[in-house]
Scaffold this motif. Sequence first.
Motif, PDB file in Angstrom:
ATOM      1  N   UNK A 156      -2.122  -2.797  -1.518  1.00  0.00           N
ATOM      2  CA  UNK A 156      -1.403  -1.944  -0.569  1.00  0.00           C
ATOM      3  C   UNK A 156      -2.214  -0.681  -0.312  1.00  0.00           C
ATOM      4  N   UNK A 157      -1.768   0.087   0.652  1.00  0.00           N
ATOM      5  CA  UNK A 157      -2.406   1.364   0.985  1.00  0.00           C
ATOM      6  C   UNK A 157      -2.035   2.381  -0.102  1.00  0.00           C
ATOM      7  N   UNK A 158      -3.063   2.973  -0.719  1.00  0.00           N
ATOM      8  CA  UNK A 158      -2.809   3.906  -1.821  1.00  0.00           C
ATOM      9  C   UNK A 158      -2.154   5.199  -1.321  1.00  0.00           C
ATOM     10  N   UNK A 159      -2.236   5.446  -0.025  1.00  0.00           N
ATOM     11  CA  UNK A 159      -1.522   6.591   0.514  1.00  0.00           C
ATOM     12  C   UNK A 159      -0.018   6.410   0.486  1.00  0.00           C
ATOM     13  N   UNK A 160       0.421   5.148   0.396  1.00  0.00           N
ATOM     14  CA  UNK A 160       1.846   4.823   0.339  1.00  0.00           C
ATOM     15  C   UNK A 160       2.301   4.437  -1.061  1.00  0.00           C
ATOM     16  N   UNK A 161       1.441   3.742  -1.786  1.00  0.00           N
ATOM     17  CA  UNK A 161       1.837   3.064  -3.022  1.00  0.00           C
ATOM     18  C   UNK A 161       0.944   3.481  -4.176  1.00  0.00           C
ATOM     19  N   UNK A 162       1.569   3.879  -5.277  1.00  0.00           N
ATOM     20  CA  UNK A 162       0.871   4.150  -6.529  1.00  0.00           C
ATOM     21  C   UNK A 162       1.226   3.071  -7.550  1.00  0.00           C
ATOM     22  N   UNK A 163       0.633   3.192  -8.736  1.00  0.00           N
ATOM     23  CA  UNK A 163       0.943   2.237  -9.801  1.00  0.00           C
ATOM     24  C   UNK A 163       2.422   2.200 -10.136  1.00  0.00           C
ATOM     25  N   UNK A 164       3.070   3.366 -10.085  1.00  0.00           N
ATOM     26  CA  UNK A 164       4.503   3.408 -10.382  1.00  0.00           C
ATOM     27  C   UNK A 164       5.289   2.538  -9.421  1.00  0.00           C
ATOM     28  N   UNK A 165       4.953   2.582  -8.138  1.00  0.00           N
ATOM     29  CA  UNK A 165       5.707   1.810  -7.142  1.00  0.00           C
ATOM     30  C   UNK A 165       5.507   0.308  -7.336  1.00  0.00           C
ATOM     31  N   UNK A 166       4.312  -0.087  -7.776  1.00  0.00           N
ATOM     32  CA  UNK A 166       4.080  -1.498  -8.081  1.00  0.00           C
ATOM     33  C   UNK A 166       4.931  -1.915  -9.270  1.00  0.00           C
ATOM     34  N   UNK A 167       4.981  -1.066 -10.295  1.00  0.00           N
ATOM     35  CA  UNK A 167       5.860  -1.306 -11.445  1.00  0.00           C
ATOM     36  C   UNK A 167       7.319  -1.403 -10.993  1.00  0.00           C
ATOM     37  N   UNK A 168       7.738  -0.493 -10.120  1.00  0.00           N
ATOM     38  CA  UNK A 168       9.119  -0.492  -9.633  1.00  0.00           C
ATOM     39  C   UNK A 168       9.416  -1.756  -8.832  1.00  0.00           C
ATOM     40  N   UNK A 169       8.449  -2.213  -8.044  1.00  0.00           N
ATOM     41  CA  UNK A 169       8.636  -3.458  -7.300  1.00  0.00           C
ATOM     42  C   UNK A 169       8.839  -4.628  -8.252  1.00  0.00           C
ATOM     43  N   UNK A 170       8.040  -4.705  -9.315  1.00  0.00           N
ATOM     44  CA  UNK A 170       8.179  -5.788 -10.288  1.00  0.00           C
ATOM     45  C   UNK A 170       9.560  -5.774 -10.938  1.00  0.00           C
TER      46      UNK A 170
END
Length: 212
Positions: free
Chosen positions: A186-200
Amino acid sequence: MQNFERRRDRFELFNRMDSPAVNLSFTMDLPDFRPWCKAQGLPPFHVLLCAVLRSILKVENFRYRIFEGEVICIDRLTPSYTVVNQHHDLNFAQFAWSDELREFVARSLVAREEASSMAGLNDTYQGMSPRECKNQVFVTCIPWLDFTSIQHPMASVGSPDIPSLAWGKFRNGANGRLQLPFSVQAHHGFVDGYHIHHLAQTIAAELSELMS
Protein backbone atom coordinates in the motif's frame (compact mmCIF):
# COMPACT_ATOMS: atom_id res chain seq x y z
CA MET A 1 -11.28 13.10 5.39
CA GLN A 2 -10.54 14.57 8.82
CA ASN A 3 -8.46 11.54 9.73
CA PHE A 4 -6.40 11.92 6.56
CA GLU A 5 -5.71 15.60 7.21
CA ARG A 6 -4.00 14.63 10.45
CA ARG A 7 -1.46 12.65 8.45
CA ARG A 8 -1.22 14.80 5.33
CA ASP A 9 2.35 15.69 6.31
CA ARG A 10 3.24 11.97 6.33
CA PHE A 11 1.56 11.57 2.95
CA GLU A 12 3.53 14.46 1.48
CA LEU A 13 6.77 13.01 2.88
CA PHE A 14 6.32 9.56 1.34
CA ASN A 15 4.61 10.76 -1.83
CA ARG A 16 7.77 12.70 -2.79
CA MET A 17 9.77 9.45 -2.84
CA ASP A 18 10.45 7.49 -6.03
CA SER A 19 8.57 4.56 -4.55
CA PRO A 20 6.21 5.39 -1.65
CA ALA A 21 5.01 1.79 -1.29
CA VAL A 22 5.22 -0.19 1.93
CA ASN A 23 5.21 -3.95 1.41
CA LEU A 24 4.86 -6.31 4.37
CA SER A 25 4.48 -10.09 4.42
CA PHE A 26 3.61 -11.95 7.60
CA THR A 27 1.89 -15.03 8.98
CA MET A 28 -1.82 -14.38 9.39
CA ASP A 29 -3.47 -16.11 12.34
CA LEU A 30 -7.21 -16.71 11.92
CA PRO A 31 -9.99 -18.81 13.41
CA ASP A 32 -10.18 -22.00 11.36
CA PHE A 33 -13.30 -21.22 9.35
CA ARG A 34 -12.97 -24.21 7.00
CA PRO A 35 -15.22 -26.60 8.98
CA TRP A 36 -17.90 -23.89 9.12
CA CYS A 37 -17.59 -23.34 5.37
CA LYS A 38 -17.97 -27.07 4.74
CA ALA A 39 -21.10 -27.22 6.90
CA GLN A 40 -22.54 -24.20 5.08
CA GLY A 41 -21.58 -25.42 1.62
CA LEU A 42 -19.39 -22.37 1.02
CA PRO A 43 -15.88 -22.37 -0.54
CA PRO A 44 -13.26 -21.05 1.91
CA PHE A 45 -11.43 -18.82 -0.56
CA HIS A 46 -14.54 -16.84 -1.42
CA VAL A 47 -15.56 -16.51 2.24
CA LEU A 48 -12.08 -15.21 3.09
CA LEU A 49 -12.24 -12.83 0.13
CA CYS A 50 -15.50 -11.43 1.47
CA ALA A 51 -14.03 -11.03 4.97
CA VAL A 52 -10.91 -9.34 3.62
CA LEU A 53 -12.82 -6.83 1.49
CA ARG A 54 -15.31 -6.07 4.26
CA SER A 55 -12.33 -5.39 6.50
CA ILE A 56 -10.76 -3.05 3.93
CA LEU A 57 -13.94 -0.98 4.06
CA LYS A 58 -13.75 -0.85 7.86
CA VAL A 59 -10.13 0.36 8.06
CA GLU A 60 -10.27 3.87 6.60
CA ASN A 61 -6.58 4.14 5.73
CA PHE A 62 -7.02 1.42 3.10
CA ARG A 63 -9.76 3.45 1.42
CA TYR A 64 -7.63 6.47 0.57
CA ARG A 65 -6.78 6.95 -3.10
CA ILE A 66 -5.15 9.62 -5.28
CA PHE A 67 -7.46 10.97 -7.97
CA GLU A 68 -6.72 13.97 -10.18
CA GLY A 69 -3.88 15.01 -7.88
CA GLU A 70 -5.86 14.97 -4.64
CA VAL A 71 -6.57 12.37 -1.97
CA ILE A 72 -10.08 10.92 -1.86
CA CYS A 73 -11.73 8.30 0.35
CA ILE A 74 -13.71 5.62 -1.47
CA ASP A 75 -16.87 4.18 0.09
CA ARG A 76 -17.36 1.09 -2.07
CA LEU A 77 -15.27 -1.68 -3.64
CA THR A 78 -15.37 -3.60 -6.90
CA PRO A 79 -14.24 -7.13 -5.97
CA SER A 80 -11.60 -8.61 -8.26
CA TYR A 81 -8.90 -11.24 -8.00
CA THR A 82 -6.61 -13.40 -10.10
CA VAL A 83 -7.57 -16.87 -11.34
CA VAL A 84 -5.77 -19.49 -13.41
CA ASN A 85 -7.18 -20.54 -16.78
CA GLN A 86 -6.93 -23.90 -18.56
CA HIS A 87 -3.46 -22.98 -19.87
CA HIS A 88 -2.22 -22.10 -16.38
CA ASP A 89 -2.11 -18.41 -17.30
CA LEU A 90 -3.54 -15.83 -14.94
CA ASN A 91 -6.72 -13.95 -15.62
CA PHE A 92 -8.87 -11.49 -13.68
CA ALA A 93 -12.26 -12.19 -12.12
CA GLN A 94 -14.36 -9.12 -11.39
CA PHE A 95 -17.93 -8.78 -10.15
CA ALA A 96 -20.41 -6.43 -8.51
CA TRP A 97 -20.38 -6.06 -4.74
CA SER A 98 -23.03 -7.63 -2.49
CA ASP A 99 -23.36 -7.11 1.26
CA GLU A 100 -24.94 -10.55 1.68
CA LEU A 101 -22.36 -13.33 2.04
CA ARG A 102 -24.06 -16.01 -0.05
CA GLU A 103 -24.82 -13.59 -2.87
CA PHE A 104 -21.23 -12.30 -2.71
CA VAL A 105 -19.93 -15.87 -3.01
CA ALA A 106 -22.36 -16.73 -5.81
CA ARG A 107 -21.27 -13.71 -7.86
CA SER A 108 -17.63 -14.49 -7.15
CA LEU A 109 -18.02 -18.09 -8.37
CA VAL A 110 -19.66 -16.94 -11.61
CA ALA A 111 -16.86 -14.44 -12.20
CA ARG A 112 -14.23 -17.10 -11.50
CA GLU A 113 -15.75 -19.53 -13.99
CA GLU A 114 -16.01 -16.88 -16.68
CA ALA A 115 -12.45 -15.68 -16.23
CA SER A 116 -10.91 -19.15 -15.91
CA SER A 117 -12.57 -20.30 -19.15
CA MET A 118 -11.04 -17.47 -21.21
CA ALA A 119 -7.86 -18.02 -23.21
CA GLY A 120 -7.33 -14.28 -23.65
CA LEU A 121 -7.02 -11.70 -20.94
CA ASN A 122 -10.27 -10.58 -19.37
CA ASP A 123 -10.33 -6.85 -20.07
CA THR A 124 -13.65 -5.89 -18.44
CA TYR A 125 -11.73 -3.54 -16.15
CA GLN A 126 -10.86 -1.44 -19.21
CA GLY A 127 -14.50 -0.39 -19.33
CA MET A 128 -14.15 1.31 -15.96
CA SER A 129 -13.68 5.07 -15.76
CA PRO A 130 -10.49 6.38 -14.09
CA ARG A 131 -12.56 7.19 -11.00
CA GLU A 132 -14.22 3.73 -10.95
CA CYS A 133 -10.78 2.10 -11.12
CA LYS A 134 -10.02 3.61 -7.73
CA ASN A 135 -12.74 1.39 -6.20
CA GLN A 136 -10.49 -1.64 -6.59
CA VAL A 137 -8.18 -3.59 -4.33
CA PHE A 138 -5.82 -5.94 -6.16
CA VAL A 139 -6.11 -9.47 -4.74
CA THR A 140 -4.17 -12.60 -5.62
CA CYS A 141 -4.05 -16.03 -4.00
CA ILE A 142 -1.10 -18.42 -4.35
CA PRO A 143 -2.53 -21.51 -2.61
CA TRP A 144 0.38 -23.78 -3.54
CA LEU A 145 3.07 -21.79 -1.73
CA ASP A 146 3.93 -20.85 1.83
CA PHE A 147 5.66 -17.69 0.62
CA THR A 148 7.61 -15.26 2.77
CA SER A 149 7.59 -12.19 0.49
CA ILE A 150 6.08 -10.90 -2.73
CA GLN A 151 6.50 -7.86 -4.98
CA HIS A 152 3.42 -6.74 -6.88
CA PRO A 153 3.63 -4.96 -10.24
CA MET A 154 2.49 -1.33 -10.24
CA ALA A 155 1.28 0.74 -13.18
CA SER A 156 3.16 3.66 -11.62
CA VAL A 157 5.93 3.09 -9.09
CA GLY A 158 5.37 6.62 -7.84
CA SER A 159 1.65 6.15 -7.09
CA PRO A 160 0.83 2.79 -5.49
CA ASP A 161 -2.42 4.10 -4.03
CA ILE A 162 -4.53 1.00 -4.79
CA PRO A 163 -3.60 -1.67 -2.20
CA SER A 164 -2.37 -5.07 -3.38
CA LEU A 165 -3.10 -8.09 -1.17
CA ALA A 166 -1.92 -11.68 -1.47
CA TRP A 167 -2.25 -14.84 0.56
CA GLY A 168 -0.92 -18.34 0.18
CA LYS A 169 -1.17 -21.89 1.44
CA PHE A 170 -3.37 -22.63 4.46
CA ARG A 171 -1.81 -24.58 7.30
CA ASN A 172 -3.17 -25.82 10.61
CA GLY A 173 -2.32 -23.71 13.64
CA ALA A 174 -2.59 -24.50 17.34
CA ASN A 175 -5.87 -24.69 19.24
CA GLY A 176 -8.17 -24.76 16.24
CA ARG A 177 -6.53 -21.84 14.48
CA LEU A 178 -5.56 -21.41 10.86
CA GLN A 179 -2.37 -19.82 9.58
CA LEU A 180 -1.42 -18.56 6.14
CA PRO A 181 1.14 -16.23 4.57
CA PHE A 182 -0.39 -12.82 3.91
CA SER A 183 1.04 -9.79 2.14
CA VAL A 184 -0.06 -6.17 2.04
CA GLN A 185 1.33 -3.56 -0.34
CA ALA A 186 0.00 0.00 0.00
CA HIS A 187 0.95 3.67 -0.15
CA HIS A 188 3.01 4.47 2.95
CA GLY A 189 1.48 7.93 2.99
CA PHE A 190 -1.80 6.23 3.89
CA VAL A 191 -0.78 3.02 5.64
CA ASP A 192 1.76 2.23 8.35
CA GLY A 193 2.65 -1.06 10.00
CA TYR A 194 -0.01 -0.43 12.63
CA HIS A 195 -2.76 -0.22 10.01
CA ILE A 196 -1.64 -3.51 8.46
CA HIS A 197 -1.78 -5.08 11.94
CA HIS A 198 -5.24 -3.55 12.45
CA LEU A 199 -6.41 -4.93 9.10
CA ALA A 200 -5.27 -8.43 10.11
CA GLN A 201 -7.16 -8.18 13.39
CA THR A 202 -10.25 -6.93 11.59
CA ILE A 203 -10.18 -9.83 9.13
CA ALA A 204 -10.04 -12.32 12.02
CA ALA A 205 -12.93 -10.56 13.75
CA GLU A 206 -14.94 -10.46 10.52
CA LEU A 207 -14.56 -14.22 10.06
CA SER A 208 -15.65 -14.82 13.66
CA GLU A 209 -18.67 -12.62 13.07
CA LEU A 210 -19.60 -14.48 9.89
CA MET A 211 -19.49 -17.78 11.76
CA SER A 212 -21.49 -16.56 14.75
